[in-house]
Design an enzyme around this catalytic site. Structure first.
Site, PDB file in Angstrom:
ATOM      1  N   GLN A 167       0.815  -1.208   0.000  1.00  0.00           N
ATOM      2  CA  GLN A 167       0.000   0.000   0.000  1.00  0.00           C
ATOM      3  C   GLN A 167       0.855   1.267   0.000  1.00  0.00           C
ATOM      4  O   GLN A 167       2.065   1.224   0.229  1.00  0.00           O
ATOM      5  CB  GLN A 167      -0.929  -0.004   1.216  1.00  0.00           C
ATOM      6  CG  GLN A 167      -1.969  -1.112   1.167  1.00  0.00           C
ATOM      7  CD  GLN A 167      -3.006  -0.996   2.258  1.00  0.00           C
ATOM      8  OE1 GLN A 167      -3.006  -1.739   3.203  1.00  0.00           O
ATOM      9  NE2 GLN A 167      -3.913  -0.035   2.120  1.00  0.00           N
TER      10      GLN A 167
ATOM     11  N   ASP B 118      -2.468  -5.115   0.349  1.00  0.00           N
ATOM     12  CA  ASP B 118      -1.954  -6.413   0.777  1.00  0.00           C
ATOM     13  C   ASP B 118      -2.648  -6.954   2.028  1.00  0.00           C
ATOM     14  O   ASP B 118      -2.973  -8.151   2.099  1.00  0.00           O
ATOM     15  CB  ASP B 118      -0.435  -6.368   0.981  1.00  0.00           C
ATOM     16  CG  ASP B 118       0.036  -5.187   1.808  1.00  0.00           C
ATOM     17  OD1 ASP B 118      -0.797  -4.434   2.358  1.00  0.00           O
ATOM     18  OD2 ASP B 118       1.268  -4.994   1.902  1.00  0.00           O
TER      19      ASP B 118
END
EC number: 2.7.1.17
Length: 466
Positions: free
Chosen positions: A71, A227
């Site tokens: 991210q 994720d």
């Protein structure tokens, strides 16, 4: 047999799993490494994806795919679709001062928490955009669109060659600092605040089962996920489940129906991949604390575990505060690691190994405390990530967390979560397909509160704490 693929483009590597859509059974997989560093040319992600695809035997037979990824990374694209500069990754701390200035500009951390559920830190995309505006104004001017790593890779896989084809999902958008998961919308005023008045094209935020495009061989592309949301989807995490993931970073997250609100900025108001929320606490220092401990002792990971388990609980007062790359929670980007309480009696490799693992776990335990303060109920702790391969870490974790710990067998959970999402998009059902969950090993131990207390005593003595 219908096949789907899940891609995990993490900080360190690209992993692909190809699964049977109805059962989740992994048919084949592949991986390739990424360069080391805190900024990277996105072309390296595309190259690794190509290599991992080849290692997995190709993707030509999959009916759908989705991408999960690290991210916060800032990917800047010009009007022609070219990359403006290397992407700044989540662990690049040059934007620390920019984060502070953004908090001051809006007024307080609480106002950021009210607006988007996230208080700017060096890791957050909005802080990186402010850094870009101040440090590289020409690149800021050249930028036409801003997206995240998973957005860019999904776009590269699609047949779209126009910026209008960029798409993301709630889970990844919620980590930018200019998207509110509670309101389910961008805050463009915060984007322009960060970019010193500039306005950029942003990816469309897709619904959990929305088809965002197709590959050149006709496979459906799902919205993808950050994720942590991908891992939660793979593990079928429900309310009451707390996921502790120890990879490059350390992450504590939980599925919730209620958006968190933490003016202190410890708990980020992220979204999950199913339409709910994923309150999350992240540390900069995860499994690489184990890497550093093994390197300093000149041992492998198995021996590091053996040494740690041979030392007494609490390492006889030896404490490591593992801020080896600065820290995000608490927000100390300039901090360094430290060892406290060194005496002749505890000056052994075993004590040091134990202190490294206990220090890593104490930082994560404080993350669990922050989630609890936001109303998260802890019924079960799931321990995943590369760090979960350490026998000592798994065995010691329950004593630090104060709860039993379930450790699913090692697997590529972000990629598997992306594959499950792809199957869900293909099915078009109201709920994700039910896939068999991996068996868990369960660890339990007597709570060692004195270890937490001793860590708390010395944590703020660390360089850079002020």
């Amino acid at each position: 047999m219908t096949l789907v693929a899940g891609i995990d483009s993490s900080t360190q590597s690209c992993k692909i799993v190809i699964c049977e859509a109805e059962t989740g059974e992994i048919v084949r997989e592949g991986r390739a490494t990424h360069p080391v560093g805190t900024e990277i040319d996105p072309a390296c992600w595309a190259k690794a994806l190509k290599e991992a695809t080849h290692a997995a035997g190709g993707l030509g037979d999959v009916a759908a795919l989705s991408v999960g990824a690290q991210q916060h990374g800032m990917v800047c694209i010009d009007e022609s679709g070219d990359i403006v500069r290397s992407a700044l990754l989540w662990n690049d701390v040059r934007s620390a001062q920019a984060a502070t200035s953004l908090i001051d500009d809006l007024g307080s951390p609480g106002q950021w928490a009210d607006a988007v559920g996230v208080v700017p830190l060096a890791a957050i995309t909005v802080s990186k955009l402010r850094w870009l505006a101040d440090a590289e104004p020409r690149n800021a001017d050249r930028t036409a669109a801003v997206c995240l790593p998973h957005d860019w890779l999904s776009w590269q896989l699609s047949t779209s060659n126009d910026l209008s084809g960029l798409a993301t999902d709630r889970s990844d958008a919620s980590g930018t600092g200019y998207f509110s998961a509670a309101a389910n919308d961008y805050r463009r005023d915060l984007l322009t605040l960060a970019s010193r008045g500039r306005d950029y094209h942003l990816p469309h935020v897709a619904a959990p089962t929305e088809r965002i495009g197709e590959t050149d061989w006709g496979a459906v592309i799902g919205p993808g996920a950050g994720d942590n949301a991908g891992a939660a989807l793979a593990l079928a995490a429900a309310e009451g489940d707390v996921i502790v993931s120890i990879g490059t970073s350390g992450v504590v997250s939980a599925v919730s129906k209620v958006a968190p609100h933490d003016p202190g900025g410890f708990v980020a108001g992220f979204a999950d991949a199913t339409g709910k929320h994923l309150p999350l606490v992240c540390t900069l220092n995860g499994a690489r604390v184990l890497d550093a401990g093994a390197s300093m002792l000149n041992v492998d990971y198995s021996e590091l575990s053996r040494l740690a388990l041979s030392a007494p609980v609490g390492a006889e007062g030896l404490v490591m505060v593992p801020y080896l790359e600065g820290e995000r929670t608490p927000n100390r980007p300039d901090a360094t690691g430290a060892v406290h309480g060194l005496r002749l009696a505890n000056s052994t490799p075993a004590h040091f190994a134990r202190a490294a693992i206990e220090g890593l776990l104490c930082g994560l335990a404080e993350g669990i405390d922050h989630l609890v303060s936001q109303g998260v109920e802890v019924r079960r702790i799931l321990l995943v990530g590369g760090g979960a391969k350490s026998e000592a870490l798994c065995a010691i974790a329950p004593s630090i967390f104060g709860a039993p710990v379930a450790v699913p067998e090692p697997g590529e959970y972000v990629a598997t979560g992306a594959a499950r999402q792809a199957a869900w998009v293909l099915a078009g059902t109201s709920e994700p397909p039910t896939w068999e969950q991996p068996p868990n090993a369960t660890y339990d131990a007597e709570t060692a509160q004195h270890v937490r207390d001793r860590y708390a005593e010395v944590r703020d003595l660390t360089d850079g704490a002020a």
